[in-house]
Design a protein around this motif. Structure first.
Motif, short mmCIF file in Angstrom:
data_model
loop_
_atom_site.label_atom_id
_atom_site.label_comp_id
_atom_site.label_asym_id
_atom_site.label_seq_id
_atom_site.Cartn_x
_atom_site.Cartn_y
_atom_site.Cartn_z
N ALA A 9 -3.54 -10.15 7.61
CA ALA A 9 -3.01 -11.51 7.53
C ALA A 9 -2.17 -11.68 6.28
CB ALA A 9 -4.15 -12.52 7.54
N ARG A 10 -0.86 -11.68 6.41
CA ARG A 10 0.02 -11.80 5.26
C ARG A 10 -0.14 -13.15 4.57
NH1 ARG A 10 5.99 -9.52 5.99
NH2 ARG A 10 5.86 -10.03 3.79
N SER A 11 -0.47 -14.17 5.34
CA SER A 11 -0.60 -15.51 4.76
C SER A 11 -1.76 -15.58 3.78
CB SER A 11 -0.81 -16.54 5.87
OG SER A 11 -1.99 -16.25 6.60
N ALA A 74 -5.08 -9.51 -1.16
CA ALA A 74 -3.77 -9.17 -0.61
C ALA A 74 -3.89 -8.34 0.65
CB ALA A 74 -2.95 -8.41 -1.66
N ASP A 75 -2.79 -8.30 1.41
CA ASP A 75 -2.70 -7.50 2.62
C ASP A 75 -2.20 -6.11 2.25
OD1 ASP A 75 -2.18 -6.34 5.05
OD2 ASP A 75 -0.46 -7.63 5.53
N ALA A 76 -3.11 -5.17 2.09
CA ALA A 76 -2.75 -3.83 1.63
C ALA A 76 -2.07 -2.99 2.71
CB ALA A 76 -3.99 -3.11 1.11
N THR A 77 -1.98 -3.51 3.95
CA THR A 77 -1.28 -2.77 5.00
C THR A 77 0.23 -3.04 4.96
OG1 THR A 77 -1.50 -4.49 6.69
CG2 THR A 77 -3.33 -2.92 6.46
N ASP A 78 0.64 -3.95 4.08
CA ASP A 78 2.05 -4.35 4.00
C ASP A 78 2.72 -3.60 2.85
OD1 ASP A 78 4.49 -5.73 3.41
OD2 ASP A 78 3.72 -7.49 4.47
N GLU A 79 3.74 -2.82 3.16
CA GLU A 79 4.42 -2.02 2.14
C GLU A 79 5.03 -2.88 1.05
OE1 GLU A 79 8.19 1.08 1.79
OE2 GLU A 79 7.19 0.82 3.72
#
Length: 245
Positions: A9-11, A74-79
Motif C-alpha cells: 500500500a503506497r498510501s 514504508a512500502d519496501a516493494t516500491d523502487e
C-alpha cells in the motif's frame, strides 16, 4: 486490507527525516522489524551500527524510533520508495520479511535491481529459500531450520555451542575427551585419527581464549573449539561416551 496488501500500500508510506546521509556513511538497512528483523536491528544498534529500519506497521516503527538511527513506515516493494530511503546507497541490506512470501521476493528483486550486492534475506520455507537463491541472493537465512539443527547437536552430545560455517564445516565448543588430555596436541595426530582440528582453548576459570598450537597440552576441565565436518566433530565430542559404553 490483508497482510499482503499492507506491504504494497503506497498510501501507507511516510518518512521521518532524511536517511540518505546515513546510507552514504555505511548504514545497514533492515527491512521488516518483526521478531527476527527487530532483534537483529536492535543488536546492530547496540553495537554502534547505524540502522535504517523499515516496516509496514506504524506501531512497530514507533517502537524503534528512539532505538535506530532512522525508522520508516514504508512500502519496501516500491523502487522509488527504496531510493528515497537511500537503500540504493547502503552497504548492506537485510530483508527480514518473514510472513509474506510475495513481498519478500518483490523486495529482493527491487534491491538487486538497485545494484546492492551485500544482501541477506530471511526464508520461511525451502521453496522460499530456493527462489531467493535463484534471484541471486547469496546469503539466505532460515532461522527456524538453523536453530533446529543447532539444538539437535546440543541435545545429542557433549557440545555446549555449535556454529555451522557451511553445510560440511562447523565450529563446536566442548570439553576435550580424556584421551586427548595431559599430552601435547602434536603427539595426538587429531587430523589423521579423527579428521578434526582443535583451533582454540580456554582454561577453567580463564577469561580469554588462546590459539591451540602444536605445543599446547589440554586438561580435562578446559574448554575447546573444534573444527571439522558435523559428523566428525560430534563423534570427537562423544569419545568419552564411547569409552564408557
Amino acid at each position: 486490507m490483508n497482510e499482503k496488501k499492507n506491504w504494497m500500500a503506497r498510501s501507507a508510506s511516510f518518512f521521518t527525516g532524511d536517511p540518505s546521509p546515513l546510507a552514504k556513511d555505511g548504514a545497514v538497512a533492515v527491512i521488516g522489524l518483526g521478531r527476527f528483523g527487530g532483534s537483529l536491528a536492535h543488536e546492530l544498534a547496540e553495537h554502534g551500527v547505524e540502522v535504517i529500519g523499515v516496516d509496514r506497521d506504524e506501531s512497530v516503527v514507533a517502537e524503534f524510533a528512539d532505538v535506530l538511527a532512522h525508522a520508516s513506515r514504508a512500502d519496501a516493494t516500491d523502487e522509488v520508495v527504496l531510493r528515497q530511503l537511500g537503500i540504493d546507497e547502503v552497504s548492506r541490506v537485510v530483508i527480514a520479511i518473514g510472513s509474506d512470501l510475495e513481498a519478500s521476493i518483490l523486495v529482493a528483486s527491487r534491491i538487486l535491481k538497485l545494484g546492492n550486492r551485500h544482501i541477506w534475506a530471511k526464508a520461511i520455507s525451502e521453496t522460499h529459500a530456493e527462489i531467493l537463491h535463484q534471484l541471486g541472493i547469496g546469503n539466505v537465512i532460515s532461522p527456524e531450520n538453523d536453530m533446529g539443527r543447532r539444538l539437535a547437536h546440543l541435545i545429542r552430545g557433549h557440545i555446549s555451542d555449535f556454529l555451522p560455517i557451511d553445510e560440511d564445516f562447523v565450529l563446536a565448543r566442548t570439553t576435550p575427551p580424556v584421551r586427548t588430555t595431559d599430552v601435547p596436541l602434536a603427539s595426538l595426530g587429531l587430523r589423521t585419527r579423527y579428521d578434526v582440528t582443535i583451533v582454540a582453548f580456554k582454561r577453567r576459570g580463564g577469561t580469554h581464549w588462546d590459539i591451540a598450537d602444536r605445543d599446547v597440552t589440554l586438561y580435562a576441565d578446559d574448554e575447546i573449539l573444534v573444527a571439522g565436518s558435523p559428523k566428525k566433530v560430534e563423534a570427537f565430542s562423544e569419545l568419552d561416551k564411547d569409552a564408557d559404553a
